[in-house]
Write a protein that holds these residues in place. Sequence first.
Motif, short mmCIF file in Angstrom:
data_model
loop_
_atom_site.label_atom_id
_atom_site.label_comp_id
_atom_site.label_asym_id
_atom_site.label_seq_id
_atom_site.Cartn_x
_atom_site.Cartn_y
_atom_site.Cartn_z
N GLY A 34 -47.81 2.53 -10.63
CA GLY A 34 -48.28 3.62 -9.48
C GLY A 34 -48.60 5.01 -10.11
O GLY A 34 -47.87 5.94 -9.64
N ILE A 35 -49.99 5.12 -10.85
CA ILE A 35 -50.10 6.46 -11.33
C ILE A 35 -51.02 7.49 -10.34
O ILE A 35 -51.27 8.52 -10.91
N THR A 36 -51.53 6.74 -9.59
CA THR A 36 -52.27 7.49 -8.48
C THR A 36 -52.02 7.25 -7.12
O THR A 36 -51.31 6.47 -6.78
N ILE A 37 -52.30 8.43 -6.20
CA ILE A 37 -51.85 8.18 -4.83
C ILE A 37 -52.95 7.72 -3.88
O ILE A 37 -52.72 7.44 -2.66
N GLY A 38 -54.20 7.44 -4.39
CA GLY A 38 -55.33 7.10 -3.53
C GLY A 38 -55.86 5.58 -4.26
O GLY A 38 -55.07 4.87 -4.79
N ARG A 39 -56.98 5.53 -3.68
CA ARG A 39 -57.72 3.97 -4.15
C ARG A 39 -58.92 4.25 -4.38
O ARG A 39 -59.52 5.05 -3.82
N CYS A 40 -59.50 3.24 -5.02
CA CYS A 40 -61.13 3.39 -5.39
C CYS A 40 -62.01 3.34 -3.82
O CYS A 40 -61.54 2.81 -2.98
N GLY A 41 -62.89 4.19 -3.93
CA GLY A 41 -63.75 4.25 -2.71
C GLY A 41 -64.43 2.87 -2.23
O GLY A 41 -64.27 1.95 -2.87
N HIS A 42 -65.33 3.12 -1.28
CA HIS A 42 -65.97 1.93 -0.46
C HIS A 42 -67.07 1.53 -1.65
O HIS A 42 -67.82 2.13 -2.28
N GLY A 43 -66.98 0.00 -2.03
CA GLY A 43 -67.65 -0.75 -2.72
C GLY A 43 -67.38 -0.38 -4.34
O GLY A 43 -68.06 -1.00 -5.27
N LEU A 44 -66.11 0.06 -4.52
CA LEU A 44 -65.63 0.05 -5.62
C LEU A 44 -64.28 -0.54 -5.85
O LEU A 44 -63.50 -0.89 -5.12
N MET A 45 -63.97 -0.82 -7.14
CA MET A 45 -62.55 -1.65 -7.57
C MET A 45 -62.04 -1.03 -8.87
O MET A 45 -62.75 -0.48 -9.55
N CYS A 46 -60.77 -1.17 -9.12
CA CYS A 46 -60.14 -0.52 -10.26
C CYS A 46 -60.30 -1.37 -11.40
O CYS A 46 -59.66 -2.67 -11.15
N ASP A 47 -60.85 -1.38 -12.19
CA ASP A 47 -61.04 -1.99 -13.59
C ASP A 47 -59.61 -2.11 -14.24
O ASP A 47 -59.09 -1.25 -14.59
N GLU A 48 -59.27 -3.37 -14.58
CA GLU A 48 -57.98 -3.63 -14.94
C GLU A 48 -57.93 -3.12 -16.70
O GLU A 48 -56.71 -2.77 -16.92
N GLU A 49 -58.92 -3.25 -17.20
CA GLU A 49 -58.99 -2.65 -18.75
C GLU A 49 -59.14 -1.10 -18.78
O GLU A 49 -58.36 -0.53 -19.51
N THR A 50 -60.11 -0.64 -18.14
CA THR A 50 -60.32 0.81 -18.47
C THR A 50 -59.40 1.77 -17.38
O THR A 50 -59.44 2.90 -17.57
N ARG A 51 -58.97 1.24 -16.35
CA ARG A 51 -58.19 1.88 -15.24
C ARG A 51 -58.94 2.93 -14.54
O ARG A 51 -58.66 3.97 -14.58
N LYS A 52 -60.53 2.45 -14.59
CA LYS A 52 -61.46 3.52 -13.77
C LYS A 52 -61.95 2.48 -12.72
O LYS A 52 -62.12 1.54 -12.58
N CYS A 53 -62.53 3.53 -11.81
CA CYS A 53 -63.10 2.91 -10.52
C CYS A 53 -64.38 2.39 -10.99
O CYS A 53 -65.22 3.02 -11.47
N VAL A 54 -64.69 1.05 -10.52
CA VAL A 54 -66.16 0.78 -11.22
C VAL A 54 -66.72 -0.18 -9.89
O VAL A 54 -66.12 -0.66 -8.86
N ARG A 55 -67.94 -0.48 -10.00
CA ARG A 55 -68.80 -1.09 -8.67
C ARG A 55 -68.17 -2.64 -8.77
O ARG A 55 -68.09 -3.10 -9.83
N MET A 56 -67.96 -2.92 -7.52
CA MET A 56 -67.76 -4.27 -7.40
C MET A 56 -68.67 -5.38 -7.75
O MET A 56 -70.08 -5.03 -7.33
N LYS A 57 -68.18 -6.25 -8.22
CA LYS A 57 -69.12 -7.37 -8.70
C LYS A 57 -69.15 -8.41 -7.50
O LYS A 57 -68.41 -9.17 -7.38
#
Length: 415
Positions: A88-111
């Motif tokens: 738990g390194i962040t207190i929020g979550r990725c916005g609508h239509g986004l997901m957290c990429d397991e490798e880069t730990r960046k919010c990316v667009r959902m596939k």
Amino acid sequence: MAALVLFLCFFTSFVVVSSDVVCENGFCRTHLLDAKNRCASTAPDCRYNNATHSGLNLPSPSLCNCCEYCLPLYQQNQDCSIGGPGDGITIGRCGHGLMCDEETRKCVRMKTKCHDLQDDYDERFSRGEVGAFEKRPYCDEKGKFAAFHCVPTQSCFCQSEDGERLFGEVLYTGPLQNMPCGCSRFHEKIKKIIDRKVQFPVAGPKCTSDGNFNPVQCVGRSCFCVNRITGERVGSNSIDLDEQKISDLSCYNEDLDLFPELFEGEPPYNYTTPCFMNIENKKKIIKESEEAGFIMDYFNTFDDMECLPDGTSSRVGRTANGSKICMNERSVRIGDYEAHPDTPEYKSMDCKCALTSLLMSSQASRPVCCKNGNFRPIQCYRGVCRCVDSDGRQVGKEQQNVRSLPCFTQDWQHC
């Protein structure tokens, strides 16, 4: 029987008035007077809500939810965490239509399928290959398809999260049109939950022609009012059909009742449709025959008796000679659309164009249908022609020369 009980629990829990357990009035005001109970500062994202900051206001994880709480929604390419022990390194979550990429730990667009079609549309738009009546797919916060799709100058219809057309259609009135389709989508969920091997059909909540909930819903002989958009029960009043007419219910609207003549007469009263009545009559025959010792396996099928979400029969009917015809909500034949057995037109017949054309009967320009009531693959409007799919949606750019269309065939006018 177990599936029926499951559905009734599912349905009744959906239409009852929602109720939350709350703390005693005035508790928070007294509770927060103590310095040790003061609320912590919330994330600023809910206050900003702009291109760089956004968030969701949620009940706080404090006693009686006395404090405010803001869950930040991170933008694309911002840092995020996927959860889990020690992660738990962040207190929020990725916005609508986004997901957290397991490798880069960046919010990316959902596939998703919807996002893929958006990308395809954007690429074709940049090349000037988008048609005038094509619309960019709208995806929801989960990357799924929106509840409805519109064909400009024609109609709007309900669709599933996967983009499949569902029951419910209205005239197109403009780009700001909204069509919740909650009842239509609820029926789709029922079909996925209820096993097709269940002996008798399971009826869901009654819908109106636009895919919304009918304001009158019944469970057994008890009927009550619901919100047309959400399906939640409104008020506590109900009536018993054994003693009262459905018209005694405050939310009853005769304009939404396709068969008002069926509740006339003496008690006990009815609130039903011919399709529901046919199913109930067949169920009664099967039960009585089984109790008498007859084997009903061959007769025990309702595949040809499935009712639509508004309680009416299929819009594709059959004549005495076995051919298929198009019908309206009261099972009255539409035009001269017909398909004969053992023909390709018979197998593919869906009457979607015939029904849209009927809906647009007061309009100057209507779609051209095939002999079986399906959409003609090529539609023309104001001097240009375009390819359309089975739902009447434009596919690709329109052309003045019909022969330049990818869907062109020599007999394109005679389908």
